[in-house]
Design an enzyme around this catalytic site. Structure first.
Site, PDB file in Angstrom:
ATOM      1  N   TYR A 147       0.848  -1.199   0.000  1.00 28.16           N
ATOM      2  CA  TYR A 147       0.000   0.000   0.000  1.00 28.16           C
ATOM      3  C   TYR A 147       0.885   1.252   0.000  1.00 28.16           C
ATOM      4  O   TYR A 147       1.690   1.444   0.915  1.00 28.16           O
ATOM      5  CB  TYR A 147      -0.880  -0.083   1.246  1.00 28.16           C
ATOM      6  CG  TYR A 147      -1.548   1.187   1.713  1.00 28.16           C
ATOM      7  CD1 TYR A 147      -2.353   1.953   0.870  1.00 28.16           C
ATOM      8  CD2 TYR A 147      -1.409   1.602   3.046  1.00 28.16           C
ATOM      9  CE1 TYR A 147      -2.973   3.094   1.344  1.00 28.16           C
ATOM     10  CE2 TYR A 147      -2.042   2.745   3.521  1.00 28.16           C
ATOM     11  CZ  TYR A 147      -2.813   3.487   2.662  1.00 28.16           C
ATOM     12  OH  TYR A 147      -3.434   4.620   3.124  1.00 28.16           O
ATOM     13  N   ASP A 232      -1.757  -5.948   9.306  1.00 27.66           N
ATOM     14  CA  ASP A 232      -2.782  -4.948   9.035  1.00 27.66           C
ATOM     15  C   ASP A 232      -3.947  -5.689   8.389  1.00 27.66           C
ATOM     16  O   ASP A 232      -3.874  -6.097   7.236  1.00 27.66           O
ATOM     17  CB  ASP A 232      -2.203  -3.866   8.111  1.00 27.66           C
ATOM     18  CG  ASP A 232      -3.199  -2.766   7.792  1.00 27.66           C
ATOM     19  OD1 ASP A 232      -4.416  -3.030   7.843  1.00 27.66           O
ATOM     20  OD2 ASP A 232      -2.765  -1.644   7.460  1.00 27.66           O
ATOM     21  N   ILE A 234      -7.096  -4.645   7.863  1.00 26.71           N
ATOM     22  CA  ILE A 234      -8.149  -3.658   7.583  1.00 26.71           C
ATOM     23  C   ILE A 234      -9.182  -4.171   6.574  1.00 26.71           C
ATOM     24  O   ILE A 234     -10.316  -3.742   6.568  1.00 26.71           O
ATOM     25  CB  ILE A 234      -7.510  -2.318   7.116  1.00 26.71           C
ATOM     26  CG1 ILE A 234      -8.537  -1.208   6.983  1.00 26.71           C
ATOM     27  CG2 ILE A 234      -6.757  -2.482   5.814  1.00 26.71           C
ATOM     28  CD1 ILE A 234      -7.943   0.177   6.721  1.00 26.71           C
ATOM     29  N   LYS A 270     -12.796   0.230   5.572  1.00 27.19           N
ATOM     30  CA  LYS A 270     -13.041  -0.572   4.369  1.00 27.19           C
ATOM     31  C   LYS A 270     -14.259  -1.481   4.529  1.00 27.19           C
ATOM     32  O   LYS A 270     -15.145  -1.487   3.695  1.00 27.19           O
ATOM     33  CB  LYS A 270     -11.808  -1.439   4.043  1.00 27.19           C
ATOM     34  CG  LYS A 270     -10.495  -0.687   4.063  1.00 27.19           C
ATOM     35  CD  LYS A 270     -10.423   0.391   2.999  1.00 27.19           C
ATOM     36  CE  LYS A 270      -9.139   1.188   3.124  1.00 27.19           C
ATOM     37  NZ  LYS A 270      -9.016   2.243   2.113  1.00 27.19           N
TER      38      LYS A 270
HETATM   39  C1  LIG Z   1      -3.569  -1.586   4.085  1.00 29.20           C
HETATM   40  C2  LIG Z   1      -4.104  -0.274   4.564  1.00 29.20           C
HETATM   41  N1  LIG Z   1      -3.797   0.147   5.791  1.00 29.20           N
HETATM   42  C3  LIG Z   1      -4.241   1.321   6.255  1.00 29.20           C
HETATM   43  C4  LIG Z   1      -5.037   2.144   5.476  1.00 29.20           C
HETATM   44  C5  LIG Z   1      -5.525   3.452   6.046  1.00 29.20           C
HETATM   45  O1  LIG Z   1      -6.845   3.285   6.533  1.00 29.20           O
HETATM   46  P1  LIG Z   1      -7.610   4.320   7.466  1.00 29.20           P
HETATM   47  O2  LIG Z   1      -8.589   5.039   6.581  1.00 29.20           O
HETATM   48  O3  LIG Z   1      -8.355   3.474   8.466  1.00 29.20           O
HETATM   49  O4  LIG Z   1      -6.626   5.209   8.093  1.00 29.20           O
HETATM   50  C6  LIG Z   1      -5.397   1.749   4.188  1.00 29.20           C
HETATM   51  C7  LIG Z   1      -6.210   2.613   3.336  1.00 29.20           C
HETATM   52  O5  LIG Z   1      -6.317   2.465   2.145  1.00 29.20           O
HETATM   53  C8  LIG Z   1      -4.919   0.498   3.719  1.00 29.20           C
HETATM   54  O6  LIG Z   1      -5.221   0.069   2.496  1.00 29.20           O
END
Ligand SMILES: Cc1ncc(COP(=O)(O)O)c(C=O)c1O
Length: 462
Positions: A147, A232, A234, A270
């Site tokens: 990312y 991570d 998410i 997400k």
């Molecule tokens: C892998 C990953 N980590 C963290 C984030 C950041 O997310 P947040 O909006 O919760 O700060 C993203 C956002 O695209 C992501 O894809």
């Protein structure tokens, strides 16, 4: 002119804003597509946003107006929520979030609210973990492609370095012991002390879930090197196809030697499509990390109102189950639509089962199989075809010609327009294509990007 009055941090440009990932967003913002008012504008396919299931949340809000209106049991709780917030977070919200995280993992693991630290999104969670686990100049290993925001989130304010773990298309970009060892040695060669490995599971940008074998390899590696592992997760609620998502929390079951070195990052940006609400969390089995991160969370708390509203929403288990199932169904349909549209244009993508994007193979469209060739194609696709997609180089992929293409932040009609544009571009031949949409790439931005390509982007690949 006044830059010299600033701190070094404020004046330096290591934020990563000049990556093509962000330059593409800027191009989109200057000329956004709208079916009626700007039909030749740029379509945003570089933003991993989930807009597919807003109606479900909106209808829940309509049938449950009290929590958003500061009402509990018929009485106003406005004053209670407006007053000073303790940085430990609302207990009811932590309990609901911990239960939801367990639900997303098939209830195979239990999350204790006392091990959760609330943060303003995963961005803040990841940075907080860097502050807790590493000194400036120490390093974390990250599998590529990764990312693009991590260059900002992990490095910028903390001074931590990222060393890439090079993964390749030959095995579907899976993480191997050899690649981990190689990255570790590379860091040592650069005199960087490695403090941990950070992975995303499901992966951004690959859209794949980490296999049990990879998880075991990662856990064994961090134990052997006596370092940390950040997972991570998410995108954990976006897994729409088999194989199922396996959290690192599940892979750790039965291993007493790891819980103090494994930390999970989560966010509702997400899975619930709420990036604007800034709701994230760190889950750690390490009491010192939990204590330090809790103190640090003062710098990025979630508003009490948001916590209260979401504590009620997430506690509605019938709703979260229906939402999660329906959201996954919609993601699967959308993913299929994109993959089919790409196939019709003669383009394939990595087989994936999660996320809000596909990892698309355009290597055959490159004029030269180099990152310059990738940039040339990317510029054409952004400024002539009018699609903002993210080049693999912005994700530090080592093979030129891969692109991340998002599918969940637009309507089906817009996705169809995007696919039609791409097909026309490819069918009519790359060099002869000119849609009349040609937009000049500002010279300064171009110079910055090319400079980055040749220097800082490659810095950690020393
Ligand atoms: C892998 C990953 N980590 C963290 C984030 C950041 O997310 P947040 O909006 O919760 O700060 C993203 C956002 O695209 C992501 O894809």
């Amino acid at each position: 002119m006044h830059k010299k009055l600033l701190s070094r941090k404020a004046a330096c440009n290591s934020h990563g804003q000049d990556s093509s990932y962000f330059l593409g967003w800027q191009a989109y913002e200057k000329n956004p597509y709208d079916r009626i008012t700007n039909p030749t504008g740029i379509i945003q396919m570089g933003l991993a946003e989930n807009q597919l299931s807003f109606d479900l949340i909106e209808s829940w809000l309509k049938s449950h107006p009290d929590p958003a209106g500061f009402i509990r049991d018929g009485a106003s709780i406005f004053r209670e929520l407006a007053l000073f917030q303790d940085y430990h977070g609302l207990p009811a919200f932590k309990k609901a979030l911990a239960n939801y995280m367990g639900y997303l993992r098939g209830n195979k693991v239990r999350f204790e609210p006392s091990n959760l630290v609330l943060t303003a999104g995963a961005t803040s969670a990841n940075e907080t973990l860097m502050f807790c686990l590493a000194e400036p100049g120490e390093a974390f290993l990250l599998p590529t492609p990764y990312y693009p925001g991590f260059d900002r989130d992990l490095k910028w304010r903390t001074g931590v370095e990222i060393v890439p773990i090079h993964c390749s298309s030959s095995n579907g970009f899976q993480i191997t012991k050899a690649a981990l060892e190689q990255a570790y040695q590379q860091a040592e060669k650069c005199k960087l002390r490695v403090k941990g490995v950070l992975t995303t599971n499901p992966s951004n940008p690959l859209g794949t879930t980490t296999t049990r074998r990879e998880l075991d390899t990662l856990i064994n590696f961090v134990v052997a090197k006596d370092i940390h592992l950040i997972s991570d997760e998410i995108y954990s609620g976006t897994t729409f196809d088999s194989p199922r998502f396996i959290s690192v929390a599940e892979a750790m079951i039965g291993r007493d030697d790891v819980s103090h070195r494994v930390h999970i990052v989560y966010s509702l940006s997400k899975d619930l499509g709420l990036p604007g609400f800034r709701v994230g969390a760190i889950y750690s089995g390490n009491d010192y990390v939990v204590a330090a991160a809790t103190k640090m969370s003062s710098f990025g708390l979630i508003s009490s109102h948001t916590q209260y509203l979401l504590s009620v929403l997430l506690s509605d288990k019938d709703f979260t189950r229906k939402y999660t199932e329906e959201n996954k169904k919609r993601l699967k349909e959308r993913h299929k639509l994109l993959a089919e549209g790409l196939r019709e244009a003669g383009v394939s993508c990595l087989k994936s089962n999660a996320g809000l994007y596909c990892w698309v193979d355009m290597r055959h469209l490159l004029k030269s199989k180099t990152f310059e060739g990738e940039m040339e194609l990317w510029k054409k696709i952004v400024f002539e075809v009018g699609l903002n997609i993210s080049p693999g180089s912005s994700c530090h992929c080592v093979e030129p010609g891969w692109f991340r293409v998002c599918f969940a932040n637009m309507s089906v009609d817009t996705l169809n327009v995007a696919m039609q544009r791409l097909k026309t571009f490819i069918d009519t031949g790359l060099s002869s294509h000119d849609s009349g949409r040609r937009v000049r790439w500002p010279a300064r931005e171009k110079a910055n990007w090319l400079l980055r390509l040749s220097s800082s982007d490659r810095k950690c690949e020393r």
